[in-house]
Enzyme design. Structure first.
Site, PDB file in Angstrom:
ATOM      1  N   ASN A 135      37.951  23.884  -3.389  1.00  0.00           N
ATOM      2  CA  ASN A 135      36.971  24.806  -3.977  1.00  0.00           C
ATOM      3  C   ASN A 135      35.753  24.050  -4.468  1.00  0.00           C
ATOM      4  O   ASN A 135      35.890  22.920  -4.962  1.00  0.00           O
ATOM      5  CB  ASN A 135      37.537  25.507  -5.226  1.00  0.00           C
ATOM      6  CG  ASN A 135      38.742  26.366  -4.932  1.00  0.00           C
ATOM      7  OD1 ASN A 135      38.838  26.973  -3.883  1.00  0.00           O
ATOM      8  ND2 ASN A 135      39.669  26.404  -5.883  1.00  0.00           N
ATOM      9  N   ALA A 136      34.588  24.702  -4.386  1.00  0.00           N
ATOM     10  CA  ALA A 136      33.432  24.199  -5.130  1.00  0.00           C
ATOM     11  C   ALA A 136      33.567  24.722  -6.557  1.00  0.00           C
ATOM     12  O   ALA A 136      33.727  25.928  -6.766  1.00  0.00           O
ATOM     13  CB  ALA A 136      32.147  24.707  -4.500  1.00  0.00           C
TER      14      ALA A 136
ATOM     15  N   GLY B 250      44.357  21.595  -4.218  1.00  0.00           N
ATOM     16  CA  GLY B 250      44.843  20.753  -3.122  1.00  0.00           C
ATOM     17  C   GLY B 250      43.968  19.535  -2.932  1.00  0.00           C
ATOM     18  O   GLY B 250      44.458  18.387  -2.907  1.00  0.00           O
TER      19      GLY B 250
ATOM     20  N   GLY C 173      52.282  14.422 -23.114  1.00  0.00           N
ATOM     21  CA  GLY C 173      52.990  13.802 -22.003  1.00  0.00           C
ATOM     22  C   GLY C 173      53.683  14.819 -21.119  1.00  0.00           C
ATOM     23  O   GLY C 173      53.072  15.791 -20.673  1.00  0.00           O
TER      24      GLY C 173
ATOM     25  N   ASP D 103      46.192  18.427 -11.672  1.00  0.00           N
ATOM     26  CA  ASP D 103      46.163  18.040 -10.249  1.00  0.00           C
ATOM     27  C   ASP D 103      46.196  16.516 -10.118  1.00  0.00           C
ATOM     28  O   ASP D 103      46.848  15.981  -9.207  1.00  0.00           O
ATOM     29  CB  ASP D 103      44.903  18.583  -9.574  1.00  0.00           C
ATOM     30  CG  ASP D 103      44.715  20.068  -9.829  1.00  0.00           C
ATOM     31  OD1 ASP D 103      45.725  20.784  -9.944  1.00  0.00           O
ATOM     32  OD2 ASP D 103      43.554  20.511  -9.926  1.00  0.00           O
TER      33      ASP D 103
ATOM     34  N   ALA E  87      41.970  11.116 -16.624  1.00  0.00           N
ATOM     35  CA  ALA E  87      41.106  12.114 -15.974  1.00  0.00           C
ATOM     36  C   ALA E  87      40.389  13.025 -16.972  1.00  0.00           C
ATOM     37  O   ALA E  87      39.338  13.575 -16.647  1.00  0.00           O
ATOM     38  CB  ALA E  87      41.947  12.957 -15.009  1.00  0.00           C
TER      39      ALA E  87
ATOM     40  N   ARG F   3      36.401  12.236 -18.517  1.00  0.00           N
ATOM     41  CA  ARG F   3      35.106  12.465 -17.858  1.00  0.00           C
ATOM     42  C   ARG F   3      35.023  13.920 -17.403  1.00  0.00           C
ATOM     43  O   ARG F   3      36.057  14.556 -17.163  1.00  0.00           O
ATOM     44  CB  ARG F   3      34.965  11.538 -16.637  1.00  0.00           C
ATOM     45  CG  ARG F   3      34.772  10.088 -16.990  1.00  0.00           C
ATOM     46  CD  ARG F   3      34.305   9.286 -15.780  1.00  0.00           C
ATOM     47  NE  ARG F   3      35.363   9.024 -14.819  1.00  0.00           N
ATOM     48  CZ  ARG F   3      35.982   7.847 -14.669  1.00  0.00           C
ATOM     49  NH1 ARG F   3      35.647   6.826 -15.419  1.00  0.00           N
ATOM     50  NH2 ARG F   3      36.918   7.686 -13.759  1.00  0.00           N
TER      51      ARG F   3
ATOM     52  N   GLY G 298      34.434  17.272 -14.975  1.00  0.00           N
ATOM     53  CA  GLY G 298      34.741  17.618 -13.590  1.00  0.00           C
ATOM     54  C   GLY G 298      36.185  17.303 -13.254  1.00  0.00           C
ATOM     55  O   GLY G 298      36.948  16.797 -14.089  1.00  0.00           O
TER      56      GLY G 298
ATOM     57  N   SER H 216      36.249  12.945 -12.077  1.00  0.00           N
ATOM     58  CA  SER H 216      36.797  12.308 -13.288  1.00  0.00           C
ATOM     59  C   SER H 216      38.010  11.420 -12.992  1.00  0.00           C
ATOM     60  O   SER H 216      38.527  10.762 -13.899  1.00  0.00           O
ATOM     61  CB  SER H 216      37.236  13.403 -14.273  1.00  0.00           C
ATOM     62  OG  SER H 216      38.434  14.041 -13.827  1.00  0.00           O
TER      63      SER H 216
HETATM   64  O1  RIB Z   1      43.082  22.640 -11.431  1.00  0.00           O
HETATM   65  C1  RIB Z   1      41.686  22.636 -11.461  1.00  0.00           C
HETATM   66  C2  RIB Z   1      41.147  23.315 -10.257  1.00  0.00           C
HETATM   67  O2  RIB Z   1      41.526  24.670 -10.310  1.00  0.00           O
HETATM   68  C3  RIB Z   1      39.658  23.326 -10.165  1.00  0.00           C
HETATM   69  O3  RIB Z   1      39.148  22.208  -9.462  1.00  0.00           O
HETATM   70  C4  RIB Z   1      39.371  24.654  -9.506  1.00  0.00           C
HETATM   71  O4  RIB Z   1      38.846  24.535  -8.227  1.00  0.00           O
HETATM   72  C5  RIB Z   1      40.688  25.404  -9.484  1.00  0.00           C
HETATM   73  O5  RIB Z   1      41.242  25.355  -8.248  1.00  0.00           O
END
Ligand code: RIB
Length: 306
Positions: free
Chosen positions: A25-26, A55, A230, A257, A287, A290, A292, A296
């Site tokens: 995603n953007a 992903g 944690g 993620d 992560a 930072r 984003g 990050s």
């Molecule tokens: O987990 C964060 C992500 O969730 C973001 O990057 C956004 O695109 C959503 O998918």
């Protein structure tokens, strides 16, 4: 750290440590003083556009740490699609199975509060076009990788097809949704935060008890991420607490993620689950320092210095 796996004269036989099947995603990000209530309008900061998607985030997190990673997914043939491809290419993620699609790229509208907390709305766009056939097309990759890493921003049939092909499937149940028992039984581990655990179980609870209850639903192992506290790891009846380093959070977007991508890589390298989760907690902590998501994510050196 070296990659461990089936070796042939010192070289692993599998081309990728981790294959991610999932979304890109953007991320359209606005900082706010507080999150709006329903029916309310708040003014925010300038708009920032960053590469994201659960992903693609997992793929970049693992690749930046040194993993060999491929992504199976779909983006639009548009400006956002180019942004997403460029970010993945910078970290050498293999994109042979990232298909251009006659739909807009996925978009996430993200509000980030003063404590780095966020709320996210996703318009799936091209991600919704990922089919079981796309996944079967990538079957040789999925079958050969030690770990396939998954999330739920793509259609469920594609997730299930990938888990069936995987030697070991890591599933981050995000965004939270009910899933078939067959998919749960293929997870090793199922990765959730406390909110996602409560959605699956129907009730909130203490992380240790939630982890045991989740294990009883069928996954081979469970990881509950707890942000600054944690994580909790459960497998074969044993539950372990995993600490996180203390950091000042600027933006928590994509930290889960980063955790999952790092976890997948260390599992692919043959580490026990609790050790892999302890490493992943350090990556998640790095992560949030930072703004984003992908922007990050730390390198190995940054994780070691934490
Ligand atoms: O987990 C964060 C992500 O969730 C973001 O990057 C956004 O695109 C959503 O998918």
């Amino acid at each position: 750290m070296s990659t461990v796996g089936e070796q042939d004269e010192g070289r692993p036989r599998h081309p990728f440590d981790v294959v991610v099947v999932g979304s890109a995603n953007a991320d359209l990000i606005v900082r706010v003083e507080r999150h709006p209530a329903p029916g309310e309008t708040v003014l925010g900061s300038e708009l920032a556009v960053h590469p994201g998607g659960k992903g693609a985030n997992q793929a970049v997190a693992a690749a930046r740490l040194g993993a060999r990673v491929a992504l199976v997914g779909r983006v639009g043939a548009d400006g956002h699609g180019r942004l997403l491809r460029e970010s993945l290419e910078r970290d050498s993620v293999d994109l042979a199975h990232l298909h251009d699609t006659p739909a807009a790229s996925g978009i996430a509208m993200i509000a980030v509060g003063p404590q780095g907390d966020n709320s996210i709305i996703v318009a799936p766009g091209a991600n919704a076009w990922l089919t079981e056939a796309d996944v079967l097309d990538a079957a040789p990759l999925l079958r050969s990788a030690p770990v396939v890493s998954l999330q739920l921003e793509i259609p469920l049939p594609a997730v299930l097809a990938a888990a069936r092909l995987a030697r070991r499937a890591v599933l981050n149940l995000s965004p939270a949704a009910p899933v078939p028992d067959e998919l749960l039984a293929l997870c090793d581990p199922l990765v959730v935060n406390e909110h996602e655990a409560a959605v699956l179980l129907g009730v909130p609870g203490e992380p240790d008890r939630q982890a045991k209850s989740l294990l009883a639903l069928g996954p081979r192992s469970v990881v509950i991420t707890l942000g600054a506290d944690g994580a909790v790891v459960a497998e074969a009846g044993a539950v372990h607490a995993v600490p996180s380093p203390r950091v000042t959070a600027v933006d928590t977007t994509g930290a889960g993620d980063a955790f999952t991508g790092a976890l997948a890589w260390r599992l692919a390298a043959g580490e026990p689950l609790a050790d892999a989760a302890a490493f992943a907690a350090r990556v998640g902590a790095a992560a949030v320092r930072r703004p984003g998501a992908q922007d990050s994510y730390p390198t190995m050196t940054e994780v070691e210095d934490l």
